[in-house]
Motif scaffolding. Structure first.
Motif, PDB file in Angstrom:
ATOM      1  N   LYS A 245      -7.020  36.665 -49.304  1.00 15.35           N
ATOM      2  CA  LYS A 245      -7.552  35.385 -48.956  1.00 15.35           C
ATOM      3  C   LYS A 245      -7.028  34.298 -49.390  1.00 15.35           C
ATOM      4  N   SER A 254     -17.544  27.494 -50.926  1.00 11.37           N
ATOM      5  CA  SER A 254     -18.104  28.006 -49.628  1.00 11.37           C
ATOM      6  C   SER A 254     -18.602  29.359 -50.021  1.00 11.37           C
ATOM      7  N   THR A 256     -18.154  31.909 -48.253  1.00 13.74           N
ATOM      8  CA  THR A 256     -17.129  32.907 -48.170  1.00 13.74           C
ATOM      9  C   THR A 256     -16.272  33.212 -49.197  1.00 13.74           C
TER      10      THR A 256
END
Length: 299
Positions: A245, A254, A256
């Motif tokens: 990532k 975030s 995510t």
């Protein structure tokens, strides 16, 4: 007396395939026995060079213009003289996938990307990497490149290139077996040590082995012995390399981004998607600072 002007001097003759195979041969030479720091340096440099040369060799099989940084400005005379700027490894991978139709495994590309970071560090400001980490990553990349040669290069080769690729692939694979044996022997020694802490043992982003024990100070990989003083920084390193990532500004806020603040120790080192030796194949919320394992209802 021999006229020195009439003596034939050797010249450099390394087309892409012999060049790439020679780099691979150099890698296994430098990693055989007990490699010294200089051996590790050239193993990294030559393995990265081999990966780039061999990936571009497949582009060449498709069309010579694909190795130009800007194919739209490709020029045959400049190509034949070598007077042009070629594309980088990342772009070569993208063109292999999108133009040639060769979809390379993400894990292998992640390994090559990490290798490129080592190479760039060596070229510009130096790097410190444990020998077992170089050996472990090199073995996996060699394995990928040999498979790439067999499946994607050899079918389109003939003559001298086919001979170099075929014979080189055979001999390097035999030596790679010895490298794997050394790596496996070291892991055999490590497994009893990490058995009691399997719930907080994750893959080391430096060497790629399931041997990094977190939740202690210092955090240390039991395979390559690499130590990390900051739990937050190794958590980011793990997410970037092992989970693949990419961090971006503001990403930590975030939903995510898989790192949060641990409710137990308040360190920003709780990795929500860790994969531990105790629960392989599952996402386990694990704090890299205190070693707390939180309950996770997901798979």
């Amino acid at each position: 007396m021999t006229d020195s002007a009439s003596v034939r001097r050797p010249h450099v003759d390394y087309p892409p395939i012999p060049n790439g195979m020679d780099y691979l041969d150099s890698v296994v030479d430098h990693l055989s026995g007990e490699p010294k720091p200089r051996d590790l340096k050239y193993a990294v440099l030559h393995l990265q060079a081999a990966a780039e040369v061999l990936l571009k060799a497949r582009l060449l099989q498709e069309h010579w213009s694909l190795v130009f940084k800007d194919p739209g400005r490709a020029d045959r005379s400049r190509f034949e003289s070598g007077d042009f700027e070629s594309c980088g490894t990342a772009e070569a991978v993208s063109r292999l996938r999108n133009i040639v139709g060769v979809d390379l495994p993400k894990a292998a590309i992640d390994e090559i990307n990490q290798l490129a970071k080592w190479r760039n560090a060596l070229q510009h400001y130096g790097v410190t990497v444990p020998a077992p980490a170089v050996e472990s990553r090199a073995a996996r990349i060699l394995d990928f490149l040999l498979l790439f040669i067999a499946e994607n290069l050899l079918p389109g080769l003939s003559g001298r290139d086919a001979m170099y690729a075929g014979e080189g692939e055979y001999h390097i694979r035999a030596r790679l077996t010895d490298m794997r044996a050394v790596i496996e022997a070291r892991m055999d020694r490590v497994r009893p040590v990490i058995a009691s802490v399997a719930e907080r043992t994750v893959e080391c982003p430096e060497c790629g082995q399931l041997a990094l024990v977190v939740g202690s100070s210092p955090l240390q990989c039991r395979f390559c012995d690499e130590e990390h003083r900051s739990a937050a920084s190794i958590a980011e390193f793990y997410v970037g390399v092992t989970l693949g990532k990419e961090w971006e500004p503001g990403y930590e806020d975030s939903a995510t981004w898989p790192i949060e603040t641990c409710p137990d120790c308040t360190e920003h080192a709780l990795v929500l998607e860790a994969e531990t030796a105790a629960a392989p194949g599952r996402h386990t919320p694990l704090c890299f600072a205190c070693g707390t394992v939180l309950q996770n209802s997901g798979g």
